[in-house]
Design a protein around this motif. Structure first.
Motif, PDB file in Angstrom:
ATOM      1  N   VAL A 216      38.230  47.275  38.011  1.00  6.94           N
ATOM      2  CA  VAL A 216      38.058  48.542  38.722  1.00  6.94           C
ATOM      3  C   VAL A 216      37.130  48.292  39.907  1.00  6.94           C
ATOM      4  O   VAL A 216      35.963  47.977  39.717  1.00  6.94           O
ATOM      5  CB  VAL A 216      37.453  49.625  37.806  1.00  6.94           C
ATOM      6  CG1 VAL A 216      37.297  50.936  38.577  1.00  6.94           C
ATOM      7  CG2 VAL A 216      38.318  49.838  36.578  1.00  6.94           C
ATOM      8  N   PRO A 217      37.653  48.390  41.152  1.00  7.35           N
ATOM      9  CA  PRO A 217      39.047  48.643  41.505  1.00  7.35           C
ATOM     10  C   PRO A 217      39.934  47.444  41.163  1.00  7.35           C
ATOM     11  O   PRO A 217      39.417  46.380  40.824  1.00  7.35           O
ATOM     12  CB  PRO A 217      38.982  48.870  43.023  1.00  7.35           C
ATOM     13  CG  PRO A 217      37.801  48.084  43.469  1.00  7.35           C
ATOM     14  CD  PRO A 217      36.804  48.201  42.357  1.00  7.35           C
ATOM     15  N   PRO A 218      41.265  47.596  41.269  1.00  8.62           N
ATOM     16  CA  PRO A 218      42.172  46.486  40.944  1.00  8.62           C
ATOM     17  C   PRO A 218      41.878  45.242  41.782  1.00  8.62           C
ATOM     18  O   PRO A 218      41.428  45.345  42.928  1.00  8.62           O
ATOM     19  CB  PRO A 218      43.561  47.059  41.284  1.00  8.62           C
ATOM     20  CG  PRO A 218      43.395  48.536  41.158  1.00  8.62           C
ATOM     21  CD  PRO A 218      42.007  48.826  41.630  1.00  8.62           C
ATOM     22  N   GLN A 219      42.153  44.076  41.219  1.00 11.51           N
ATOM     23  CA  GLN A 219      41.892  42.812  41.913  1.00 11.51           C
ATOM     24  C   GLN A 219      42.571  42.742  43.277  1.00 11.51           C
ATOM     25  O   GLN A 219      42.055  42.121  44.204  1.00 11.51           O
ATOM     26  CB  GLN A 219      42.374  41.642  41.058  1.00 11.51           C
ATOM     27  CG  GLN A 219      41.422  41.245  39.943  1.00 11.51           C
ATOM     28  CD  GLN A 219      41.934  40.040  39.187  1.00 11.51           C
ATOM     29  OE1 GLN A 219      42.941  40.107  38.498  1.00 11.51           O
ATOM     30  NE2 GLN A 219      41.245  38.925  39.317  1.00 11.51           N
ATOM     31  N   GLU A 220      43.743  43.372  43.389  1.00  9.06           N
ATOM     32  CA  GLU A 220      44.490  43.324  44.647  1.00  9.06           C
ATOM     33  C   GLU A 220      43.692  43.904  45.814  1.00  9.06           C
ATOM     34  O   GLU A 220      43.979  43.614  46.974  1.00  9.06           O
ATOM     35  CB  GLU A 220      45.817  44.084  44.504  1.00  9.06           C
ATOM     36  CG  GLU A 220      46.850  43.388  43.634  1.00  9.06           C
ATOM     37  CD  GLU A 220      46.624  43.609  42.151  1.00  9.06           C
ATOM     38  OE1 GLU A 220      47.429  43.117  41.346  1.00  9.06           O
ATOM     39  OE2 GLU A 220      45.622  44.280  41.786  1.00  9.06           O
ATOM     40  N   PHE A 221      42.683  44.719  45.506  1.00 13.04           N
ATOM     41  CA  PHE A 221      41.882  45.310  46.575  1.00 13.04           C
ATOM     42  C   PHE A 221      41.043  44.258  47.298  1.00 13.04           C
ATOM     43  O   PHE A 221      40.459  44.538  48.343  1.00 13.04           O
ATOM     44  CB  PHE A 221      40.974  46.409  46.013  1.00 13.04           C
ATOM     45  CG  PHE A 221      41.658  47.736  45.882  1.00 13.04           C
ATOM     46  CD1 PHE A 221      42.918  47.827  45.314  1.00 13.04           C
ATOM     47  CD2 PHE A 221      41.055  48.895  46.321  1.00 13.04           C
ATOM     48  CE1 PHE A 221      43.568  49.042  45.191  1.00 13.04           C
ATOM     49  CE2 PHE A 221      41.693  50.123  46.208  1.00 13.04           C
ATOM     50  CZ  PHE A 221      42.951  50.198  45.638  1.00 13.04           C
TER      51      PHE A 221
END
Length: 280
Positions: free
Chosen positions: A219-224
């Motif tokens: 949190v937030p997602p790794q893709e961020f």
């Protein structure tokens, strides 16, 4: 601008320097246009930043990095996440891991047609059933499907399967299932599958626990942490909090992963269509 997002260079090698410079300037991306196209995504991006959990979730999380990139996920982090989960449940749906059954396609939707027909000659294309599946058997099934698909690709001979393996891809007791399609199960079907799982257990191993572990959800997602998400967040003036991991059940993890992936596709499309090269 993040390192992984670059302006495409316009122009060519013909003509004088003035002409080339003029062409490049004309092909510079319009950042106002990009911002206008990103704005509809702002609300969803904001939800991902704080996790999909409700305000009532009190389990907290485990810090693993700063605001730019998440730190490495260690065994100690996973241990702490599961400790929190045993007390507070999944941070997205609030359920304990043993309360969430996977709606398993039988035959597996990713299994090649030739493999299905080898073990199930009377199978009618497009005919699927949903069965309750524990996470351990789901992982075993995934490995088996990968193995059989590799054989199918090489047009090799399919091996004999153990009784458990057969049940994991071809289960004949339809009383434990509901009729489905190749698409994902609906919310109503998932709810019904929980009842099957609670009463009868996993259709493969018969255990009454769907899982004993949570995923460690970033949190937030790794893709961020990717360049294109960073560009979008910066353009929208969204502040990224420091990364943490929280307990998440397998079902919510899969659903969130699909949502984040779709969001990434939308962002990359907006950037590339406006003259930006996107790298991770």
């Amino acid at each position: 601008m993040p390192k992984g997002v670059k302006r495409n260079r316009g122009g060519d090698d013909d003509g004088d320097d003035g002409d080339r410079k003029s062409k490049r300037l004309k092909e510079q991306p319009d950042e106002e246009t990009i911002l206008d196209q990103l704005k509809p995504l702002k609300a969803t991006l904001g939800k991902f930043l704080t996790g999909a959990s409700t305000a009532q979730y009190r389990g907290g999380g485990v810090k693993i990095g700063g605001a730019a990139t998440p730190g490495p996920l260690k065994a100690t982090h996973k241990f702490e996440v599961n400790r929190i989960g045993r007390t507070s449940g999944c941070h997205t749906c609030g359920k304990a891991p043993n309360d969430v059954w996977i709606s398993d396609h039988i035959p597996p939707k990713n299994l090649s047609e030739s493999a299905i027909l080898n073990y199930w000659p009377k199978w009618k294309k497009g005919s699927y059933r949903f069965f309750p599946h524990c996470n351990t058997c789901a992982e075993d099934q995934s490995k088996l499907v990968k193995k059989l698909n590799a054989i199918a690709k090489k047009k090799g001979a399919f091996p004999d399967l153990s009784a458990k393996e057969k049940k994991n891809i071809h289960h004949q007791d339809l009383s434990l299932s509901i009729k489905g399609q190749k698409a994902e199960a609906s919310n109503n079907q998932r709810d019904e599958m929980q009842d099957f799982g609670d009463s009868d257990g996993c259709h493969t191993c018969k255990k009454k626990l769907a899982s004993t572990k949570f995923d460690a959800d970033h949190v937030p997602p790794q893709e961020f942490g990717t360049a294109y998400f960073q560009y979008a967040l910066s353009a929208l003036k969204i502040r990224v909090p420091k990364w943490q991991v929280r307990p998440q059940c397998k079902t919510c993890s899969r659903s969130q992963g699909d949502d984040v992936k779709q969001m990434g596709v939308k962002i990359r499309k907006i950037l590339t269509e406006n003259g930006l090269s996107v790298y991770k």
